[in-house]
Motif scaffolding. Structure first.
Motif, PDB file in Angstrom:
ATOM      1  N   ARG A  32       0.615  -1.493   0.241  1.00 11.38           N
ATOM      2  CA  ARG A  32      -0.163  -0.270   0.617  1.00 11.38           C
ATOM      3  C   ARG A  32       1.126   1.288  -0.254  1.00 11.38           C
ATOM      4  N   LEU A  33       0.648   2.296  -0.384  1.00 12.19           N
ATOM      5  CA  LEU A  33       0.614   3.682  -0.149  1.00 12.19           C
ATOM      6  C   LEU A  33       1.005   4.082   1.100  1.00 12.19           C
ATOM      7  N   PRO A  34       1.603   4.945   0.956  1.00 11.64           N
ATOM      8  CA  PRO A  34       1.931   5.377   2.763  1.00 11.64           C
ATOM      9  C   PRO A  34       0.920   6.704   3.169  1.00 11.64           C
ATOM     10  N   GLU A  35       0.350   6.632   3.821  1.00 14.47           N
ATOM     11  CA  GLU A  35      -1.033   7.384   4.488  1.00 14.47           C
ATOM     12  C   GLU A  35      -0.334   8.569   3.522  1.00 14.47           C
ATOM     13  N   PRO A  36       0.430   9.359   3.693  1.00 11.64           N
ATOM     14  CA  PRO A  36       0.520  10.535   3.471  1.00 11.64           C
ATOM     15  C   PRO A  36      -0.285  10.806   1.890  1.00 11.64           C
ATOM     16  N   THR A  37       0.976  10.199   0.899  1.00 13.04           N
ATOM     17  CA  THR A  37       0.038   9.895  -0.032  1.00 13.04           C
ATOM     18  C   THR A  37      -1.021   9.489  -0.438  1.00 13.04           C
ATOM     19  N   LEU A  39      -3.969  10.100   0.562  1.00 13.39           N
ATOM     20  CA  LEU A  39      -4.111  11.138   2.126  1.00 13.39           C
ATOM     21  C   LEU A  39      -4.801  12.689   0.409  1.00 13.39           C
ATOM     22  N   TYR A  40      -3.395  12.858   0.151  1.00 14.54           N
ATOM     23  CA  TYR A  40      -3.114  13.840  -1.000  1.00 14.54           C
ATOM     24  C   TYR A  40      -3.111  13.483  -2.042  1.00 14.54           C
ATOM     25  N   SER A  41      -3.653  12.637  -2.712  1.00 19.57           N
ATOM     26  CA  SER A  41      -4.328  11.769  -4.086  1.00 19.57           C
ATOM     27  C   SER A  41      -5.826  11.842  -3.958  1.00 19.57           C
ATOM     28  N   LEU A  42      -6.050  11.519  -2.967  1.00 21.73           N
ATOM     29  CA  LEU A  42      -8.278  12.257  -2.487  1.00 21.73           C
ATOM     30  C   LEU A  42      -8.004  13.752  -2.539  1.00 21.73           C
ATOM     31  N   THR A  44      -5.901  15.878  -4.176  1.00 20.42           N
ATOM     32  CA  THR A  44      -6.318  15.833  -5.448  1.00 20.42           C
ATOM     33  C   THR A  44      -7.990  15.708  -6.049  1.00 20.42           C
ATOM     34  N   LEU A  45      -7.991  14.575  -5.672  1.00 27.17           N
ATOM     35  CA  LEU A  45      -9.285  13.852  -6.717  1.00 27.17           C
ATOM     36  C   LEU A  45     -10.534  14.927  -6.060  1.00 27.17           C
ATOM     37  N   THR A  46     -10.696  15.407  -4.672  1.00 29.85           N
ATOM     38  CA  THR A  46     -11.543  16.441  -4.395  1.00 29.85           C
ATOM     39  C   THR A  46     -11.596  17.266  -5.550  1.00 29.85           C
ATOM     40  N   PHE A  47     -10.396  18.235  -5.525  1.00 28.85           N
ATOM     41  CA  PHE A  47     -10.743  19.540  -6.566  1.00 28.85           C
ATOM     42  C   PHE A  47     -10.809  19.342  -7.783  1.00 28.85           C
ATOM     43  N   VAL A  48     -10.813  17.639  -8.420  1.00 30.52           N
ATOM     44  CA  VAL A  48     -11.180  17.522  -9.556  1.00 30.52           C
ATOM     45  C   VAL A  48     -12.510  17.638  -9.791  1.00 30.52           C
ATOM     46  N   LEU A  49     -13.576  16.853  -9.010  1.00 25.70           N
ATOM     47  CA  LEU A  49     -14.733  16.179  -9.023  1.00 25.70           C
ATOM     48  C   LEU A  49     -15.117  17.728  -8.894  1.00 25.70           C
ATOM     49  N   ALA A  70     -16.605  19.178   1.152  1.00 23.29           N
ATOM     50  CA  ALA A  70     -15.688  18.700   0.790  1.00 23.29           C
ATOM     51  C   ALA A  70     -14.781  19.444   0.087  1.00 23.29           C
ATOM     52  N   VAL A  71     -14.123  20.366  -0.524  1.00 22.80           N
ATOM     53  CA  VAL A  71     -13.626  21.589  -1.152  1.00 22.80           C
ATOM     54  C   VAL A  71     -13.133  21.671   0.507  1.00 22.80           C
ATOM     55  N   ARG A  72     -14.492  22.168   0.931  1.00 18.75           N
ATOM     56  CA  ARG A  72     -13.239  22.797   2.460  1.00 18.75           C
ATOM     57  C   ARG A  72     -11.738  22.651   3.201  1.00 18.75           C
ATOM     58  N   GLN A  73     -12.774  20.875   3.566  1.00 14.83           N
ATOM     59  CA  GLN A  73     -12.303  19.806   4.088  1.00 14.83           C
ATOM     60  C   GLN A  73     -10.359  19.779   3.956  1.00 14.83           C
ATOM     61  N   ALA A  74     -11.297  19.532   2.292  1.00 16.70           N
ATOM     62  CA  ALA A  74      -9.570  19.899   0.844  1.00 16.70           C
ATOM     63  C   ALA A  74      -9.011  20.827   1.071  1.00 16.70           C
ATOM     64  N   TYR A  75      -9.685  21.670   0.779  1.00 21.89           N
ATOM     65  CA  TYR A  75      -8.406  23.467   1.600  1.00 21.89           C
ATOM     66  C   TYR A  75      -7.599  22.833   2.701  1.00 21.89           C
ATOM     67  N   ARG A  76      -7.905  22.550   3.869  1.00 25.85           N
ATOM     68  CA  ARG A  76      -7.962  22.933   4.736  1.00 25.85           C
ATOM     69  C   ARG A  76      -7.122  21.939   5.274  1.00 25.85           C
ATOM     70  N   LEU A  77      -6.672  20.479   4.611  1.00 29.01           N
ATOM     71  CA  LEU A  77      -6.172  19.246   4.144  1.00 29.01           C
ATOM     72  C   LEU A  77      -4.889  19.700   4.167  1.00 29.01           C
ATOM     73  N   ARG A  78      -4.865  20.102   2.843  1.00 28.30           N
ATOM     74  CA  ARG A  78      -3.821  20.423   1.075  1.00 28.30           C
ATOM     75  C   ARG A  78      -2.828  21.733   2.846  1.00 28.30           C
ATOM     76  N   GLU A  79      -3.697  22.790   3.104  1.00 20.17           N
ATOM     77  CA  GLU A  79      -2.618  23.673   4.067  1.00 20.17           C
ATOM     78  C   GLU A  79      -2.348  22.994   5.344  1.00 20.17           C
ATOM     79  N   GLY A  80      -2.293  21.680   5.540  1.00 19.63           N
ATOM     80  CA  GLY A  80      -1.812  20.920   6.547  1.00 19.63           C
ATOM     81  C   GLY A  80      -0.300  20.067   6.412  1.00 19.63           C
ATOM     82  N   PHE A  81      -1.295  20.350   4.819  1.00 19.71           N
ATOM     83  CA  PHE A  81       0.929  19.384   4.527  1.00 19.71           C
ATOM     84  C   PHE A  81       1.739  20.605   4.275  1.00 19.71           C
TER      85      PHE A  81
END
Length: 81
Positions: A32-37, A39-42, A44-49, A70-81
């Motif tokens: 399996r991919l590591p969890e950060p990878t 999460l970052y893929s998900l 990105t998918l959220t921003f696309v969909l 979903a976009v708000r949560q994805a943005y907050r998670l991306r800023e956490g990276f």
């Protein structure tokens, strides 16, 4: 008289350590991919969909007012990276 160039009577090379991957009864595991990878893929998918509809101003995917939850949560998670 036949002459062999390969010695077929070589002893089999046996490892002294037990290796789980050689056990035929064990289930094979998929790497399996590591969890950060993942999460970052998900993210990105959220921003696309979930993108805004130019005519209605709502989210194309979930029809909620954009930016949707979903976009708000994805943005907050991306800023956490």
């Amino acid at each position: 008289m036949t002459v062999r160039t390969i010695d077929l009577r070589r002893p089999a090379q046996v490892s002294c350590t037990w290796q789980r991957r050689l056990n035929q009864l064990s289930a094979t595991t998929v790497e399996r991919l590591p969890e950060p990878t993942q999460l970052y893929s998900l993210i990105t998918l959220t921003f696309v969909l979930h993108e805004p509809d130019p005519d209605a101003g709502d989210c194309v995917c979930c029809q909620a007012p954009w930016p949707c939850t979903a976009v708000r949560q994805a943005y907050r998670l991306r800023e956490g990276f």
